[in-house]
Each structure stands twice: as C-alpha cells, then as structure tokens.
Design an enzyme around this catalytic site. Structure first.
Site, PDB file in Angstrom:
ATOM      1  N   HIS A 209     -10.079  17.846 -14.706  1.00 57.71           N
ATOM      2  CA  HIS A 209      -9.358  17.683 -13.441  1.00 57.71           C
ATOM      3  C   HIS A 209     -10.049  18.490 -12.350  1.00 57.71           C
ATOM      4  O   HIS A 209     -10.390  19.655 -12.553  1.00 57.71           O
ATOM      5  CB  HIS A 209      -7.907  18.148 -13.589  1.00 57.71           C
ATOM      6  N   SER A 210     -10.270  17.866 -11.197  1.00 58.40           N
ATOM      7  CA  SER A 210     -10.873  18.539 -10.049  1.00 58.40           C
ATOM      8  C   SER A 210     -12.226  19.141 -10.427  1.00 58.40           C
ATOM      9  O   SER A 210     -13.089  18.442 -10.952  1.00 58.40           O
ATOM     10  CB  SER A 210      -9.897  19.592  -9.516  1.00 58.40           C
ATOM     11  N   MET A 211     -12.412  20.434 -10.213  1.00 63.15           N
ATOM     12  CA  MET A 211     -13.688  21.071 -10.538  1.00 63.15           C
ATOM     13  C   MET A 211     -13.949  21.068 -12.038  1.00 63.15           C
ATOM     14  O   MET A 211     -15.097  21.264 -12.470  1.00 63.15           O
ATOM     15  CB  MET A 211     -13.716  22.501 -10.001  1.00 63.15           C
ATOM     16  N   SER A 238     -12.451  14.667  -9.119  1.00 65.03           N
ATOM     17  CA  SER A 238     -13.567  15.612  -9.239  1.00 65.03           C
ATOM     18  C   SER A 238     -14.645  15.290  -8.207  1.00 65.03           C
ATOM     19  O   SER A 238     -15.105  14.147  -8.138  1.00 65.03           O
ATOM     20  CB  SER A 238     -14.164  15.552 -10.647  1.00 65.03           C
TER      21      SER A 238
END
Length: 975
Positions: A209-211, A238
C-alpha cells in the site's frame, strides 16, 4: 527609481530604491490578487464536493482479526529485529490459530502485506479477512481448482515515514527480504506441509500500500533478495513513476536506481523478470488527495506483458473512486483483490502461483473494463471447441447493418444468427440486461467448432431511472450489471457465424445487437483554446445503433477538467437510461456516468500529466462512449470546469509552494546585494526589494513564467537542461518517442500558460504575509523590551559598542554550541535537526535586532534588513528539512537506539550554523571589491534560477545551494 551601473568610486551618490506611494499601490494590488487566488484555490480544494461518478461509494466492512507475532524472526535472522516486527494475520473462526498459544500453524500460501508511509501492519486485516471468508465460506465461486487458503503476513514498521526518508525505505526493503527468507523457512517446518507432501512455497506474493509498493519493487534489486522468491506484486496507490516528495536526495536516488533496474531487467527478454514477474498498480483516482494518481503509472517501467496501471473506477463491479487510506479496506475492492489472488495461486507448483500469462489474463479480467485494446487478446480464446445445443435450422437470421432489438419474452425465438463477413471493416456489438445466456462463435455455418463467448462479455453498470450511481449495480448489490461486448473484424476472422440464444425472465430485460460496418466513433477537433470561449455542442441520434463514440484528440491535459451537460427526453419508454463511458487509453482509466434527462457531469481525467514520462506515439484523446436506446436523442454541451480545475491544481503542485517562494527570495536578495556593493552602502529592506523587483521586472518575469514552461518541451532543450543539472537524476530516455519533462512546472499544454504566473502571484502574497507576521512579532518584542526597561530599569548593552565582538570570531558559549552541534550531527542526529535549531537562533537574532533598530535606526538598519531577508530564506528551508526531523523524532520515540544512519554530513549545516552565529554578533557580510559582489550576486541568481527550473523535483538540492551561499556570506563576515 533609476537603475545605475556599479560605481567606480564609493563617493558616487547612489539613488537607492524606495517605497513610493505609487509603488505601494501597485504592490498592494498584486498582494490582494495573490491572496484572492490563494483563497480561491484553498476554498475549492476544501469545499468542493465530488459528484456523480466521482462520489465515494465504498461500503463499510467488519472482520474478526487476530495477529500472531513471529517472535522467532529475531536478531539471528535480521539486524533490524529490534526496530521492526513481523505478524501473521488470522481470521478468527476461519484460519488455523496457533497451537498451545504460540505454535503457529501454516498450511496455506504466503502473502506479505507492506504498509505505506506512516501505515500500520493492521491494515492487512481487510483483504486478509476477505480471502479467508471467500475461501472457507464461498469456495465454489473461485474459478481455480488449485486454490488454497492464504497465509497473510504483515510487517510492523512502527508507522515509519517511508516517503520522507530514503534510508528508512531501504531499511524496510532489507528487512522484508530477510522476512521472505524466514517465511519460506517456516513452511519447511510446517506439519501440514509435511503430512500432505505438497510442494513447499518458493515464493511470496507481495501486496503493498502506498510507499509499500515501492518498497516491494526495491526488494528485488537488493543483494539480500532471494532469486525467484517474488513473482507477483500488487500495489495500491503506490507512486511508481516519480517520488511524491523531493525533500530527501536518498529517496530520489533510490527511485532512479529502482526504475533503472526494473527497466533494464524487463527489457532483457530472457530474464526472470520478463518471463515471470507481474506488477499490477491500482489507484483510487481523483479521491486520492495524499498523492496524485498520475504518479501510480507503470508506463516505461513495466511492459504490458508484465503489468499495467488501472483505476478503481475502471474495475468491473467496483466503479467508484477511493481515497488513499480507504483503498485498503473498501469492501468491493477487497473482495475483488481476494478473489483475484485466490484465482492466480497454484498449490501444486513450488512458486505457488500460476504462470505469468494466466496471472496477467486474470488481472485484465478482474481489473480492466474489458473494453480496452489490450483485452482483445483475452476474448474468444476458449480452446475447448464444441457443438452448441442449438438447432441452427431453427434460428432467425439477422441481416448485416440491422439492429436486433429484443425487449419482451414474446419477441424471443429459438435463436438469432449473424453471418460474419470476410471484411475486417465489420464489427459486432451487443448490450443486454440478461444475467445468463448463450452466444456461440462458430467456425462453420453448421454449428460445429464453436466457442461460447459468454465469458468474453464485459460487465457495465445497470442504468435505469432507479439507479443514480454506477455502484448501484456493483458487487454485493441486488441489481445485476448489464453485459456488453464489442468485437472488431480482426477478432472475428476465422469465424463464420454468431448464434445468440437466451430467455427473458423479467419484463425489463432487453437485448440489443448489431453486426455492421458503421463507424460509430466521431472525432471532434475542438481544443482547449476554443473550448474556453465556445462550449462544444452536439446532438446524438441514430435509430439503427445504440453505441456512439466521441473522441477529442486535442483534449488530453490532466490539468483541465470539464463539465458535460446532457439533455434528452424522458418520455420515451426506453429499455434503459442512457449512460456514458469516459476513458483514456493510457493509463487505463474508465469512468461510468449514468445520464439523467437533464444533468451535469464533471469530467476529470488522468492522462498527460506534469513530470510523468510521455510516449508521443500513443493515442492521447479524451474519449466519450455513449450507450443510447434506439430512437433517443441526446444533446451535449461540453465546457471547461474552472472550479474543479483549480481544485486539482493543489495536489499536483504542492511542492511549488516551497520552490517558487525560495526563487523569489533569492531574487530579492540578489536585488538587495546589487545595491549593497561596499561597506558604506545601504542594505535595503526586504519589502522594498520585493516591491521594486515587481515594479521594474514584472513584465520580464511574467513572460518567462508564461512562456518558459511550455517552450522547454523540446527534446534538445530537455537534454540541455539535464546536463546543466548538477545532480542529473532524471536521465533523458533513450527511446526517441519518450519525453520526460521534470523541469519548471512540467507543463506540456500551451493553454495552461497561466499556471506559472498564478503560483508566482500567490507566492508573492505568501511572502508578504510571512514578512508581516515577522513584523508583528518584532513589534511585540519591542513593546515588551520597552516595558521591561521602563519598569525594571534593566538596559540591554549595545552590541556594536562592545569591541570584543570585533576581536573574537566566536565567544566561548558559541564555540561550545558549535562543538556540541557538530558532535551531535556527526554521531547521532541528522543535520536537518541542527538546521531547525539554527532557524530558532536566527529568529532570535531578528527579534534582538528589532529592539536595537528601534533605538538607533541609522546604526542598525542595514544589519536588521539583512537578517530579516536571511530569516525569510531560512523559513522556507524549514519545510525541506522538517520531514527528516519528523522521521528522526519518530525513531527516537520508539527507542530505536541505533544512530540515525544518514544525513550526518556536518558540512551540510556548518556554513549555515557559522553564519547564524556571526549574525548573532551583529555582523554583516562586507563587500570589499567587485569580485566579492559578483560571487554573491551570481550564487543568488543561480539559486533563484535553480529553485524555479529544477526545484519542484529537487528541493533537497535547493537547500544545499543555499548552504553554499551561507558559506560565502560567512567568509565575507570575517574579512
């Protein structure tokens, strides 16, 4: 004001810039306009609510979570065991829980969840619970005989700020590679695997998730990565293409390294990457206000054979945008993710996943609308040819170019047949509300060697007067979606006949089908310039078709949003309400709009965006695809939506609020030092310098800001700018068709020329606000100082009368402070932490000088003006340094005792520290000759140029240029 050349002798009188009444009026007007623009952008960003297809429609969820900490994964297996931890998720009542309280039972297929920036390991629970519920309670719905329950591992990073600190991101990737090694070793000890003799897992599915998605890709580039231990990566929101913030050089270097490594590996046709690794990037689209959805694009990094980027509005039976945090728990999405994972695993294989081809085919089925060009290869590929249970002699033949309309049970015959022409100009389209039916594509007219094409149909939203949003027929709703297919002539080659058979069980059921050579797509040449003056108008009506396409090849900028008004008669007893598919071909973004009799729809897209590589060979058009009941006429009116356009500017250009003000401050300092060319010169105030810069050079500045960002969009100029960049991380693509503009504002469309001037005016207003706040604080300090002197008769000594400050470079207290800060930076704290302390010292310097200037303006005016300007520059350097300080304090809070393993370069703070201490002694740089003056003015000019040209994508280097400037100024104070 008269501008003059540098005087040959100090005796020459200089006419210094002043604040005339006329100049104040002009400057006040600029400030008012800037504040007004700032208020408009801020208010639209906060108050404007999304509507229609952009309305968030995620359903709430529940689960019964439990987490088993993997205590065996300790310092024997990873050096980061004291900082991070590994957990195994268990859905209560479904997954096998630990025996005797601590003995973990593993009998499934491993998945590793990687949280993002400041994310929690508990975010894995939503998708993990959906997987458990789907496998144990609804296994029959999983189209995979080799499916097995999933073991979800999740990493606890103590909510680290991954986006701010490259070393933190690297630590996480190193830790996770060690975790993968340990997870695979745990299965070797699993009693369930030993008893069943099943192949042991050799790879782990990564879900980031995300980074966390960037950390997942970074893992595969590190030395401690186990070869072939990862072949499937799923990422949620991401930022693959570019870093969302540029405060830390390590982050940018890691991005450059990771993307270069992946590009090289994917271009090697014989590599493990190219033949096995898949990456699917899913973004929530317009609702993601943490990072621009444009940044999630995989184009240029991963080929379409190995991955793609999709939007949640594109995904069938989801059809809703999702914000940055909700994307991990949205009920509809977590179900689809869980189902996809369960359908791509293969418990009989050591890798525990299906082949790359199967994974990608399933990925396109689950996460693309089915109407994209790339999905054509997945249609009509059933290899099990058979003869359908249909009497072909009893079918009704449908002529070419004839629209088949079925809307009642009485109109249904045994079947309907469409004879296929050998011409590739013909296409077949069909839209129906039926949930079950048979449609066969046969290689001969006698009904032999046929493929059942039901699985090739795409699900599209159900559209009647009862549905307001596309999600009203999404997964979990009581209303079933429509089904649609569009096949061009090349896909139909090899087939001779299409036979449809079905039964209508509901009164509202219908079927529309047509095999024709009609061209249903029209092209509108209107561009943004024309659209800003004259809205586009058009009427759509065709009794012999139900699909109408409209392409706008000149509308491709993601920065501009539109408003589409639709009008049609609601009196006709139609089979369905008209609806519209809005889409772009790359990335794969689709939005569905359900049209009302008179309605307005916001059109926002993620197409060609700032700082994202552009392939100039792809179709960039904004496309609108209308589904209209036969006989219905729709009137269209397309215009620019300025309110939504301004709202979306903030998320794409947030970093400009740091880089552009720094550029202006450096320009003003350059102007101030232009006149401060000798020890006897006057150092004009910051507001005087800023107002005179605006008055004398505003035309040139606005011309540069308007034309510059657009003019550099040429490969030769971009290459030149790359070589002029001292860090040169964004290398020009070797592909002649790829264009990457990371300079200025990253603009490509001439229509958005006004963005540069808008941000400049806003930045000027911000500078005046901050300057006035400093003045207010100084005024308060002066009043307090006067009160103390009046009532206590305590007087503050005049520092310029104290001759010791001329003899000593630093006093004992300052030397002790320098030694303490130096040792701290070299051993434990990052230099950014020291910079925050230095900023506080400089603030105190200005307050102290305000008191002395109030007593003796002639004596302290120069020193005070210089220190205030230096403070302005320091204030805007704080946002560049603060994120690293936040990461450091976070590590300190969790008692991570290892030294902060980056940013210990004492030289990155020493010049600023030494200059600030000299400022506290009321020293000012002494310009003794033309060379001194030229060096200072040149560095300030370069800082101004670099901050605007390169600053948004390289903010960390702006600080280093400022630090070099401070070193030069410090040297001039000791001459």
């Amino acid at each position: 004001m008269v501008q003059i050349d540098l005087p040959a002798e100090s005796a020459v009188r200089i006419r210094y810039p002043t604040l005339t009444k006329k100049l104040r009026k002009r400057s006040t007007l600029v400030i008012i306009v800037g504040l007004l623009l700032l208020c408009i952008i801020t208010s639209t960003h906060i108050s404007h609510n999304f509507s229609g297809s952009d309305t968030p429609k995620c359903r709430s969820i529940y689960m019964y979570p439990s987490y088993a900490r993997i205590d065996g994964f300790d310092s024997r297996h990873t050096k980061l065991a004291k900082k991070y931890h590994l957990y195994l998720y268990r859905e209560q009542g479904k997954d096998k829980e630990p025996k005797h309280g601590d003995e973990i039972q593993l009998d499934g297929i491993p998945v590793l969840f990687i949280p993002g920036n400041a994310g929690s390991f508990k975010q894995a629970r939503s998708i993990a619970a959906a997987s458990a519920n789907l496998y144990f309670d609804h296994k029959s719905t999983i189209q995979n005989s080799n499916a097995k329950n999933m073991d979800y591992f999740t990493a606890d990073f103590n909510e680290d700020f991954t986006a701010f600190h490259g070393q933190t991101m690297l630590d996480q990737a190193v830790y996770l590679n060690d975790a993968v090694r340990y997870i695979l070793s745990m299965y070797a000890q699993s009693a369930a695997y030993k008893e069943s003799n099943r192949p042991l897992p050799k790879s782990v599915i990564l879900l980031g998730h995300s980074m966390g998605g960037i950390v997942a890709r970074l893992m595969l580039t590190l030395p401690n990565h186990i070869p072939e231990s990862v072949n499937t990566i799923l990422t949620l929101s991401s930022p693959h293409s570019t870093a969302p913030v540029t405060f830390d050089g390590d982050i940018l270097k890691l991005y450059d390294r990771v993307n270069s490594y992946w590009t090289s590996a994917m271009n090697d046709m014989g590599s493990y990457f190219r033949n096995n690794v898949s990456v699917i990037s899913i973004t929530g689209g317009i609702l993601d206000d943490i990072l621009p959805a444009d940044y999630t694009n995989l184009q240029g990094i991963v080929p379409e054979s190995n991955g793609f980027t999709t939007f949640t509005t594109t995904i069938p039976e989801l059809w809703t945008p999702i914000d940055h945090l909700a994307i991990v728990w949205c009920d509809q999405l977590r179900y689809l993710l869980a189902k996809y994972i369960l359908e791509i695993v293969n418990d009989d294989a050591g890798g525990k996943t299906a082949t790359l081809d199967i994974r990608m085919r399933k990925g396109r089925k689950f996460f693309l609308s089915g109407l994209e060009r790339i999905t054509d290869a997945d249609k009509l590929i059933d290899k099990n040819l058979s003869a359908p249970a249909v009497d072909f002699s009893d079918t009704e033949s449908v002529p070419e170019n004839h629209l088949l309309v079925l809307n009642s049970s009485e109109s249904m015959s045994t079947g309907y047949a469409f004879n296929i022409s050998k011409s590739v100009d013909y296409s077949f389209e069909m839209l129906t509300s039926l949930v079950q039916f048979d449609i066969f594509f046969c290689k001969d007219i006698y009904g032999k060697d046929c493929i059942n094409g039901f699985s090739s149909f795409s699900k599209v939203p159900h559209s009647t007067s009862l549905q307001k949003f596309p999600t009203d027929s999404s997964w979990g709703e009581s209303v079933s979606p429509f089904r649609f297919i569009s096949l061009n002539g090349s896909l139909l080659q090899g087939f001779q006949i299409i036979v449809f058979q079905g039964s209508m069980k509901k009164k509202e059921d219908f079927v529309l089908a047509k095999y024709s050579d009609d061209k249903s797509i029209e092209t509108a040449s209107d561009g943004l310039w024309k659209l800003s003056l004259f809205p586009f108008r058009m009427s759509l009506k065709n009794k012999h078709s139900f699909v109408h396409g409209l392409a706008f090849p000149n509308l491709w900028s993601s920065l501009i949003s539109f408003n589409l008004k639709t009008t049609f008669s609601d009196e006709i007893d139609s089979m369905f309400r008209p609806m519209m598919r809005q889409y772009v071909n790359n990335p794969y973004e689709t939005k569905w709009h359900l049209l009302a009799a008179s309605s307005s729809h916001e059109i926002n897209m993620h197409n060609i965006s700032p700082f994202i590589p552009l392939d100039d060979t792809i179709d960039k058009s904004l496309n609108l695809m209308f589904f209209i009941p036969p006989g219905e006429e729709i009137s269209l009116r397309l215009s620019i939506n300025w309110k939504l356009t301004l709202k979306m500017l903030y998320i794409r250009f947030r970093l400009a609020f740091a880089s552009i003000p720094i550029s202006i401050i450096a320009l003003v300092l350059c102007y101030q030092f232009y006149y401060y060319d000798s020890p006897d010169s006057k150092f004009i105030s910051f507001d005087t310098g800023l107002m005179n810069v605006l008055n004398n050079h505003s035309l040139l500045i606005f011309l540069f800001l308007s034309v510059g960002p657009i003019a550099i969009n040429h490969k030769a100029i971009l290459t030149l700018l790359h070589y002029l960049d001292p860090i040169s991380l964004s290398k020009p693509s070797s592909d002649s068709h790829m264009l990457n503009n990371n300079y200025m504002l990253g603009l490509r469309e001439t229509f958005v020329w006004w963005i540069g001037p808008v941000f400049f005016i806003i930045s000027v207003a911000l500078l005046f606000i901050i300057l006035r706040l400093i003045n207010v604080i100084e005024f308060a300090v002066i009043k307090i100082s006067s009160a103390i002197t009046r009532y206590t008769r305590i007087t503050f000594p005049d520092p310029l009368n104290d001759m010791t400050h001329h003899k000593l470079l630093f006093n004992n207290r300052q030397l002790l402070g320098v030694c303490f800060i130096s040792l701290g930076v070299m051993v434990y704290v990052p230099y950014q932490f020291a910079f925050i302390l230095v900023s506080l010292i400089q603030m105190w310097n200005c307050m102290k000088l305000a008191v002395f200037t109030n007593r003796n303006n002639a004596k302290y005016s120069n020193i005070h003006n210089y220190n205030v300007s230096f403070l302005m520059l320091t204030i805007f350097m704080i946002p560049i340094n603060a994120p690293i300080v936040v990461v450091f304090l976070r590590n300190f809070a969790i008692r991570w005792e290892t030294a902060f393993r980056s940013h210990h370069n004492f030289l990155a703070i020493a010049p600023t520290l030494l200059l600030t201490l000299r400022n506290s002694q009321c020293n000012i740089p002494i310009i003794k000759n033309r060379m001194n003056w030229l060096i200072v003015v040149s560095i300030l000019g370069y800082l101004s140029f670099y901050s605007f040209m390169y600053g948004i994508r390289n903010l960390y280097w702006v600080y280093h240029i400022s630090n070099i400037l401070n070193g030069v100024l410090f040297f001039l104070t000791i001459l």
